[in-house]
Write a protein that holds these residues in place. Structure first.
Motif, PDB file in Angstrom:
ATOM      1  N   ALA A   1      12.596  -1.213  23.119  1.00  0.00           N
ATOM      2  CA  ALA A   1      11.709  -1.303  24.287  1.00  0.00           C
ATOM      3  C   ALA A   1      10.789  -0.087  24.367  1.00  0.00           C
ATOM      4  O   ALA A   1       9.594  -0.224  24.643  1.00  0.00           O
ATOM      5  N   LEU A   2      11.338   1.101  24.127  1.00  0.00           N
ATOM      6  CA  LEU A   2      10.500   2.308  24.218  1.00  0.00           C
ATOM      7  C   LEU A   2       9.430   2.317  23.122  1.00  0.00           C
ATOM      8  O   LEU A   2       8.303   2.730  23.339  1.00  0.00           O
ATOM      9  N   ARG A   3       9.805   1.805  21.938  1.00  0.00           N
ATOM     10  CA  ARG A   3       8.868   1.797  20.813  1.00  0.00           C
ATOM     11  C   ARG A   3       7.823   0.696  20.980  1.00  0.00           C
ATOM     12  O   ARG A   3       6.636   0.932  20.868  1.00  0.00           O
ATOM     13  N   HIS A   4       8.292  -0.530  21.207  1.00  0.00           N
ATOM     14  CA  HIS A   4       7.383  -1.677  21.124  1.00  0.00           C
ATOM     15  C   HIS A   4       6.841  -2.146  22.471  1.00  0.00           C
ATOM     16  O   HIS A   4       5.827  -2.822  22.514  1.00  0.00           O
ATOM     17  N   LEU A   5       7.499  -1.832  23.559  1.00  0.00           N
ATOM     18  CA  LEU A   5       6.975  -2.245  24.873  1.00  0.00           C
ATOM     19  C   LEU A   5       6.238  -1.098  25.559  1.00  0.00           C
ATOM     20  O   LEU A   5       5.264  -1.304  26.262  1.00  0.00           O
ATOM     21  N   GLU A   6       6.726   0.131  25.337  1.00  0.00           N
ATOM     22  CA  GLU A   6       6.051   1.293  25.935  1.00  0.00           C
ATOM     23  C   GLU A   6       5.075   1.944  24.956  1.00  0.00           C
ATOM     24  O   GLU A   6       4.245   2.753  25.364  1.00  0.00           O
ATOM     25  N   GLY A   7       5.210   1.623  23.669  1.00  0.00           N
ATOM     26  CA  GLY A   7       4.302   2.170  22.667  1.00  0.00           C
ATOM     27  C   GLY A   7       4.474   3.664  22.434  1.00  0.00           C
ATOM     28  O   GLY A   7       3.524   4.352  22.078  1.00  0.00           O
ATOM     29  N   LEU A   8       5.695   4.172  22.626  1.00  0.00           N
ATOM     30  CA  LEU A   8       5.938   5.609  22.439  1.00  0.00           C
ATOM     31  C   LEU A   8       6.202   5.929  20.974  1.00  0.00           C
ATOM     32  O   LEU A   8       6.609   5.060  20.194  1.00  0.00           O
ATOM     33  N   SER A   9       5.985   7.190  20.616  1.00  0.00           N
ATOM     34  CA  SER A   9       6.232   7.626  19.240  1.00  0.00           C
ATOM     35  C   SER A   9       7.733   7.884  19.045  1.00  0.00           C
ATOM     36  O   SER A   9       8.463   8.093  20.020  1.00  0.00           O
ATOM     37  N   ASN A  10       8.154   7.900  17.786  1.00  0.00           N
ATOM     38  CA  ASN A  10       9.575   8.147  17.508  1.00  0.00           C
ATOM     39  C   ASN A  10      10.064   9.509  18.013  1.00  0.00           C
ATOM     40  O   ASN A  10      11.161   9.586  18.568  1.00  0.00           O
ATOM     41  N   PRO A  11       9.267  10.597  17.840  1.00  0.00           N
ATOM     42  CA  PRO A  11       9.735  11.879  18.409  1.00  0.00           C
ATOM     43  C   PRO A  11       9.892  11.832  19.936  1.00  0.00           C
ATOM     44  O   PRO A  11      10.826  12.420  20.482  1.00  0.00           O
ATOM     45  N   GLU A  12       8.979  11.126  20.614  1.00  0.00           N
ATOM     46  CA  GLU A  12       9.107  10.995  22.075  1.00  0.00           C
ATOM     47  C   GLU A  12      10.387  10.238  22.428  1.00  0.00           C
ATOM     48  O   GLU A  12      11.125  10.628  23.342  1.00  0.00           O
ATOM     49  N   ILE A  13      10.640   9.165  21.701  1.00  0.00           N
ATOM     50  CA  ILE A  13      11.838   8.364  21.967  1.00  0.00           C
ATOM     51  C   ILE A  13      13.090   9.195  21.683  1.00  0.00           C
ATOM     52  O   ILE A  13      14.082   9.125  22.421  1.00  0.00           O
ATOM     53  N   ALA A  14      13.019  10.007  20.625  1.00  0.00           N
ATOM     54  CA  ALA A  14      14.163  10.863  20.287  1.00  0.00           C
ATOM     55  C   ALA A  14      14.495  11.801  21.445  1.00  0.00           C
ATOM     56  O   ALA A  14      15.665  12.006  21.776  1.00  0.00           O
ATOM     57  N   ARG A  15      13.453  12.368  22.060  1.00  0.00           N
ATOM     58  CA  ARG A  15      13.684  13.263  23.208  1.00  0.00           C
ATOM     59  C   ARG A  15      14.254  12.495  24.399  1.00  0.00           C
ATOM     60  O   ARG A  15      15.169  12.960  25.069  1.00  0.00           O
ATOM     61  N   ILE A  16      13.690  11.311  24.649  1.00  0.00           N
ATOM     62  CA  ILE A  16      14.143  10.504  25.787  1.00  0.00           C
ATOM     63  C   ILE A  16      15.608  10.115  25.614  1.00  0.00           C
ATOM     64  O   ILE A  16      16.407  10.228  26.539  1.00  0.00           O
TER      65      ILE A  16
END
Lengths: 121, 207
Positions: free
Chosen positions: B154-169
């Motif tokens: 969801a964070l990658r494909h629905l929110e369009g966030l980068s992998n480093p951002e998702i890693a922090r989240i």
């Protein structure tokens, strides 16, 4: 087949990303009501905070406020100093009490300031 | 970023908070500033509601989650530690967790083939119903995944966030994010493949 499924899924993701729901006023009202109620609870916390700080200020008041605390700190430093390098009259007492004299060189010995070693020879 | 900058420039004169970072507003809120909550709500609630809606495919549930997430923000304000995390990063995490909790409960409450069929109607209504239905199906698909996979996807494909951002989240390594999103997406594609006709994805449609 898998490629098609992935394409379909990418379509679905793209469609989902386009959703940007408008925040309606009723929701904003509920959120702000929560905020106000929570913030009202902090007031109690803030009232309690001075009591927690009170112990420290109570000790400070007991010794006579910050100027006295400063004097106390200076006296403490002086006490440590006298303990390490007592002046001659005190040294005897210290030696009597501690049993031995500890000499700490505070000035490097090779500065030529010793009285027995005049510069002109 | 450019959007945020434009907003700051635009509101600089009317909104005294416009140039303050979220964490500073949160501190002002904790110190009893009554306007800080309004500024934070205007700034953060649209994003929180958007994330919840995209993950849950349900407006009413998304509103509940958004209100809950903001409530957690209000409560943590006095204990917020500067420099530890961005407020937005923290909120992404809270919303993602609240959503997967909801999805898990939904999965227990409803089996997959109980999803209602779209109703007949005028073409525009039918299209909207199908859109809603697709979003609902996507959320049901996420519900069928392990929570961490669903969050990463969801964070990658629905929110369009980068992998480093998702890693922090998600507080995991970038490599773990890559693995979770890849596995999650593959599983989701498999789950939704069984519902193609229902979703209006016909294998015979012209490309």
């Amino acid at each position: 087949m898998t490629g098609r499924n992935d394409d379909n899924l990418d379509d679905l993701f793209a469609q989902a990303r386009k959703q940007a729901p408008k925040v309606d006023d009723a929701l904003v009202g509920r959120v702000l009501a929560d905020a106000d109620a929570t913030q009202a609870g902090f007031a109690g916390r803030m009232d309690a905070a001075p009591r927690a700080r009170g112990i420290r200020s109570w000790v400070r008041d007991m010794i006579g406020g910050w100027p006295a605390a400063g004097g106390l700190a200076a006296a403490t430093v002086a006490g440590v100093w006298f303990g390490m390098a007592p002046p001659a009259p005190v040294a005897d007492v210290t030696a009597l009490l501690v049993g031995e004299t500890i000499t700490v060189a505070l000035v490097p010995g090779d500065l030529g300031l010793q009285t027995g070693d005049p510069i002109d020879g | 970023m450019a959007d945020g900058l434009a907003r700051k420039t635009m509101n600089a004169e009317t909104d005294p908070f416009a140039t303050l970072p979220d964490a500073a507003l949160l501190e002002a809120f904790a110190n009893g500033d009554s306007q800080a909550a309004r500024a934070l709500t205007a700034r953060l609630l649209p994003r929180v509601l958007g994330q919840a809606t995209r993950m849950l495919g349900s407006r009413s549930e998304a509103e509940d989650v958004a209100q809950d997430a903001m409530m957690r923000l209000w409560k943590i304000a006095p204990d917020w530690r500067h420099g530890e995390a961005e407020v937005t990063t923290w909120l992404y995490r809270v919303v993602a967790n609240l959503c997967t909790d909801r999805l898990r409960k939904r999965r227990r409450a409803m089996s997959f083939d109980q999803v209602p069929e779209p109703q007949d109607g005028t073409p525009s209504v039918a299209t909207r119903m199908q859109d809603d239905h697709r979003m609902q199906a996507l959320a049901d698909g996420l519900a069928a995944l392990p929570a961490r996979q669903a969050q990463a996807v969801a964070l990658r494909h629905l929110e369009g966030l980068s992998n480093p951002e998702i890693a922090r989240i998600m507080d995991i390594s970038v490599r773990s994010v890559e693995s979770l999103t890849a596995r999650g997406k593959r599983a989701l594609a498999g789950i939704l493949a069984g519902r193609k006709a229902e979703l209006g994805y016909d294998d015979d449609r012209p490309e």
